[in-house]
Design an enzyme around this catalytic site. Structure first.
Site, PDB file in Angstrom:
ATOM      1  N   ASP A 225     -61.266  55.878   7.982  1.00  0.00           N
ATOM      2  CA  ASP A 225     -61.334  55.101   9.342  1.00  0.00           C
ATOM      3  C   ASP A 225     -62.420  54.019   9.220  1.00  0.00           C
ATOM      4  O   ASP A 225     -63.038  53.795  10.492  1.00  0.00           O
ATOM      5  CB  ASP A 225     -61.523  56.100  10.320  1.00  0.00           C
TER       6      ASP A 225
ATOM      7  N   LYS B  88     -59.928  49.771   7.347  1.00  0.00           N
ATOM      8  CA  LYS B  88     -59.334  49.449   6.218  1.00  0.00           C
ATOM      9  C   LYS B  88     -58.127  48.468   6.580  1.00  0.00           C
ATOM     10  O   LYS B  88     -57.795  47.494   6.068  1.00  0.00           O
ATOM     11  CB  LYS B  88     -58.950  50.472   5.358  1.00  0.00           C
TER      12      LYS B  88
ATOM     13  N   GLY C  22     -53.436  56.570   8.503  1.00  0.00           N
ATOM     14  CA  GLY C  22     -52.820  55.987   9.649  1.00  0.00           C
ATOM     15  C   GLY C  22     -53.757  54.733  10.087  1.00  0.00           C
ATOM     16  O   GLY C  22     -54.879  54.550   9.931  1.00  0.00           O
ATOM     17  N   HIS C  23     -52.964  53.564  10.212  1.00  0.00           N
ATOM     18  CA  HIS C  23     -53.805  52.430  10.877  1.00  0.00           C
ATOM     19  C   HIS C  23     -52.819  51.581  11.737  1.00  0.00           C
ATOM     20  O   HIS C  23     -51.729  51.571  11.637  1.00  0.00           O
ATOM     21  CB  HIS C  23     -54.672  51.684   9.853  1.00  0.00           C
TER      22      HIS C  23
ATOM     23  N   GLN D 145     -57.493  57.302   3.087  1.00  0.00           N
ATOM     24  CA  GLN D 145     -58.807  58.357   3.101  1.00  0.00           C
ATOM     25  C   GLN D 145     -59.907  57.504   2.402  1.00  0.00           C
ATOM     26  O   GLN D 145     -60.081  56.350   2.558  1.00  0.00           O
ATOM     27  CB  GLN D 145     -58.395  59.781   2.610  1.00  0.00           C
TER      28      GLN D 145
HETATM   29  P1  IMP Z   1     -55.529  66.714   5.213  1.00  0.00           P
HETATM   30  O1  IMP Z   1     -55.431  65.337   4.162  1.00  0.00           O
HETATM   31  O2  IMP Z   1     -54.458  66.428   6.290  1.00  0.00           O
HETATM   32  O3  IMP Z   1     -55.282  67.739   4.346  1.00  0.00           O
HETATM   33  O4  IMP Z   1     -57.002  66.786   5.881  1.00  0.00           O
HETATM   34  C1  IMP Z   1     -58.108  66.952   5.185  1.00  0.00           C
HETATM   35  C2  IMP Z   1     -59.296  66.185   5.845  1.00  0.00           C
HETATM   36  O5  IMP Z   1     -59.122  64.987   5.474  1.00  0.00           O
HETATM   37  C3  IMP Z   1     -59.567  66.670   7.273  1.00  0.00           C
HETATM   38  O6  IMP Z   1     -60.749  66.590   7.585  1.00  0.00           O
HETATM   39  C4  IMP Z   1     -58.857  65.123   7.801  1.00  0.00           C
HETATM   40  O7  IMP Z   1     -59.477  64.852   9.215  1.00  0.00           O
HETATM   41  C5  IMP Z   1     -59.233  64.339   6.877  1.00  0.00           C
HETATM   42  N1  IMP Z   1     -58.358  63.087   6.695  1.00  0.00           N
HETATM   43  C6  IMP Z   1     -57.186  62.909   6.183  1.00  0.00           C
HETATM   44  N2  IMP Z   1     -56.571  61.649   6.377  1.00  0.00           N
HETATM   45  C7  IMP Z   1     -57.481  61.151   6.839  1.00  0.00           C
HETATM   46  C8  IMP Z   1     -57.776  59.761   7.270  1.00  0.00           C
HETATM   47  O8  IMP Z   1     -56.735  58.890   6.918  1.00  0.00           O
HETATM   48  N3  IMP Z   1     -58.715  59.190   7.777  1.00  0.00           N
HETATM   49  C9  IMP Z   1     -59.705  60.253   8.236  1.00  0.00           C
HETATM   50  N4  IMP Z   1     -59.800  61.314   7.699  1.00  0.00           N
HETATM   51  C10 IMP Z   1     -58.700  61.853   7.188  1.00  0.00           C
END
Ligand code: IMP
Length: 429
Positions: free
Chosen positions: A13, A16, A40-41, A223
Site C-alpha cells: 500500500d 504503487k 489491490g489498487h 505486496q
Molecule cells: P495473504 O497474502 O492474504 O495471505 O495475507 C498475508 C498478509 O499480507 C496479511 O497481513 C495481509 O494483510 C498482507 N497483504 C497481502 N496483500 C497485501 C497488499 O496488497 N497490501 C498490503 N498488505 C497485504
C-alpha cells in the site's frame, strides 16, 4: 533502454498504483509476476475509477497485460474483474491479456482453508486477506496444484482433484469446516474453463519475443519486501517472494530482463494485518496520518496501522530487493506537522542494534531510535518540481536518501498522476 520492475519496500500500500500507472503509459507490456487478488489498487483515469486486484495495470492504458506463472489465479475473481472493467469500456481479449498456462489456480477449497485456519489461530492470526493465497502457494510447492494447462486435460484433472481433495478435506474436517466434493470442484472448473483457457499461453515465449523486438516491459510487483515470505516479518507475511528477483522466475524471463528496480516507499509507514511494526504510532499523530492519507485497505477495507518512516527497514529492503532507486509517495500527508521523526536504529532488550532481527519475539520487542527534525508549514501537495518544495521537505527527502543508501528518483505529491517530480527516468537508465 531498460525494463523497469516496481516493488513495494514496506508492508504494501505504498501508492504503487499511481506510479505503475504512470510508468505503464511509457511501457509496451505490463507483467504481474507474484501474488494474486490479495493485492489491490485504484487507478483514476479521467472520469473513470478502476479497481484492480489481479489484472495488470497496463490494460487501463491500452497496453498488453500479462499474468505470469508466479501469480496464483482465482478464475472467478479474474472473470469478475474482467467483466467490471469491460463494463467501464476497456477491451480485454486474448490479444491484450496473456495468462501463463503454468500458473496455479486458486480454488474454493483454498479460500475455505485460509479462513478456517485464521479462525483457529486465534490471537496468533496473521490477518490474511482470506482469499486463499497461502493455501494455493502451498499446493504449488507440494506439487498438487491445478494449473491452468490442466484444464485442457480432463484425464489429468481427474486424478489431480482426487489428490487435492484428500489433502484439503482432511484439513478442513480437522478444523471443523465444511468439506468439498469432487463434483463441486468439477462444476466450478467446468464453468470457468471456456472463458479462462483462451487467455492462456506460453508467456515466457511471448515475452522473449517482445524482448528481442526491443519492447519495453514493466514488471508490476504486488505486496512488498516486508511481506516477502523469506525476507519479511515471517510468519506475518504473504506466501510469495516479493523481491525484484522474482520478476524473472515469476514470468519466465532472464534475470537480466528485470532492469531498473524502482522501490516504492511511503514518506511514513503503514501496515494492514497483524505482525511487528516498530514505528507504529498509537497516538493522535498516528490517527492524523491515517485520516490524511486515507489509510484503509483497498481489498479488505481494514484501517491501516500508521507510524513514522523506518529507514532501517527500507535500507534492508533496498539491499535484499535489489532497489536501484526509490519512488517516495504521499509526502504531502506530512505537511503541517510540527516535527517529523525517522527511525534510524533500534534498541533490543537494552542493546543498540542496527538491523532488524529475524525471530518474531525479538521483532516485536524492538524499540525504534528516532531522529527528529522540524516539519514544514507550506503545502507540498501538487508540487511538480523540486523548486516548489519547502526547504525543510527537501531536507527530509535528502536525509532519507542518506539513511536508506539509495536515491529518490521519483517523488509523488498527490494522488493525481501528473503531480510527480521525476529526477531520473527509469526506462532510460
Ligand atoms: P495473504 O497474502 O492474504 O495471505 O495475507 C498475508 C498478509 O499480507 C496479511 O497481513 C495481509 O494483510 C498482507 N497483504 C497481502 N496483500 C497485501 C497488499 O496488497 N497490501 C498490503 N498488505 C497485504
Amino acid at each position: 533502454m531498460s525494463n523497469v520492475t516496481v516493488i513495494g519496500t514496506q508492508w504494501g500500500d505504498e501508492g504503487k498504483g499511481k506510479i505503475v500507472d504512470w510508468l505503464a503509459s511509457r511501457a509496451d507490456i505490463v507483467v504481474r509476476f507474484q501474488g494474486g487478488h490479495n493485492a489491490g489498487h485504484t487507478l483514476v483515469v479521467g472520469e473513470q475509477v478502476y479497481k484492480l486486484s489481479l489484472l495488470p495495470s497496463g490494460l487501463v492504458r491500452g497496453k498488453i497485460g500479462v499474468i505470469g506463472n508466479g501469480v496464483v489465479v482465482d478464475p472467478k475473481a479474474l472473470m469478475t474483474e474482467i467483466d467490471r472493467v469491460t463494463a467501464q469500456g476497456l477491451v480485454v481479449t486474448p490479444e491484450t491479456l496473456w495468462i501463463a498456462e503454468n500458473a496455479p489456480l486458486i480454488l474454493p477449497v483454498h479460500g475455505a482453508l485460509d479462513r478456517a485456519r485464521e479462525a483457529a489461530r486465534g490471537e496468533h492470526k496473521i490477518g490474511t486477506t482470506g482469499r486463499g493465497i497461502g493455501p494455493a502457494y502451498e499446493d504449488k510447492v507440494a506439487r498438487r496444484a491445478i494449473r491452468i494447462c490442466d484444464l485442457a486435460e480432463p484425464e489429468t484433472l481427474d486424478w489431480k482433484l482426487d489428490e487435492l481433495l484428500l489433502h484439503h478435506n482432511t484439513l478442513l474436517a480437522g478444523l471443523g469446516a465444511e468439506t468439498f466434493t469432487k463434483e463441486q470442484l468439477k462444476d466450478f472448473l467446468t464453468e470457468i474453463t471456456p472463458r479462462l483457457l483462451p487467455f492462456s499461453c506460453q508467456v515466457w515465449d511471448r515475452l522473449d519475443e517482445a524482448r528481442r523486438a526491443g519492447r519495453r516491459i514493466l514488471f508490476e510487483g504486488a505486496q512488498a519486501v516486508m511481506l516477502d515470505v523469506d525476507h519479511g516479518t515471517y510468519p506475518f507475511v504473504t506466501s510469495s517472494n516479493t523481491v525484484a528477483a522474482v520478476a524473472a522466475s515469476g514470468s519466465g524471463v532472464s534475470p537480466s530482463s528485470v532492469g531498473f528496480v524502482l522501490g516504492i516507499a511511503k514518506a511514513y509507514t503503514t501496515r494492514v494485518g497483524e505482525g511487528p511494526f516498530p514505528t507504529e504510532l498509537h497516538d493522535q499523530t498516528g490517527r492524523t496520518l491515517g485520516e490524511r492519507g486515507h489509510e484503509f485497505g483497498t481489498v479488505t477495507g481494514r484501517p491501516r496501522r500508521c507510524g513514522w518512516f523506518d529507514a532501517v527497514l527500507i535500507r534492508r529492503a533496498v539491499r535484499v530487493g535489489g532497489v536501484s532507486g526509490i519512488a517516495l509517495t504521499k509526502l504531502d500527508v506530512l505537511d503541517g506537522l510540527d516535527e517529523i521523526s525517522i527511525c534510524v536504529g533500534y534498541e533490543l532488550d537494552g542493546q543498540k542494534i542496527e538491523t532488524f532481527p529475524s525471530a518474531p519475539g525479538a521483532q516485536s520487542r524492538v524499540k525504534p531510535v528516532y531522529e527528529t527534525m522540524p516539519g514544514w508549514k507550506e503545502t507540498t501537495a501538487g508540487a511538480r518540481s523540486w523548486a516548489e518544495l519547502p526547504a525543510q521537505a527537501i531536507k527530509y527527502v535528502r536525509r532519507i536518501e542518506e539513511l536508506i543508501e539509495a536515491p529518490v528518483t521519483l517523488l509523488s505529491t498527490s494522488p493525481e498522476r501528473d503531480d510527480t517530480i521525476l529526477m531520473r527516468d527509469p526506462f532510460e537508465d
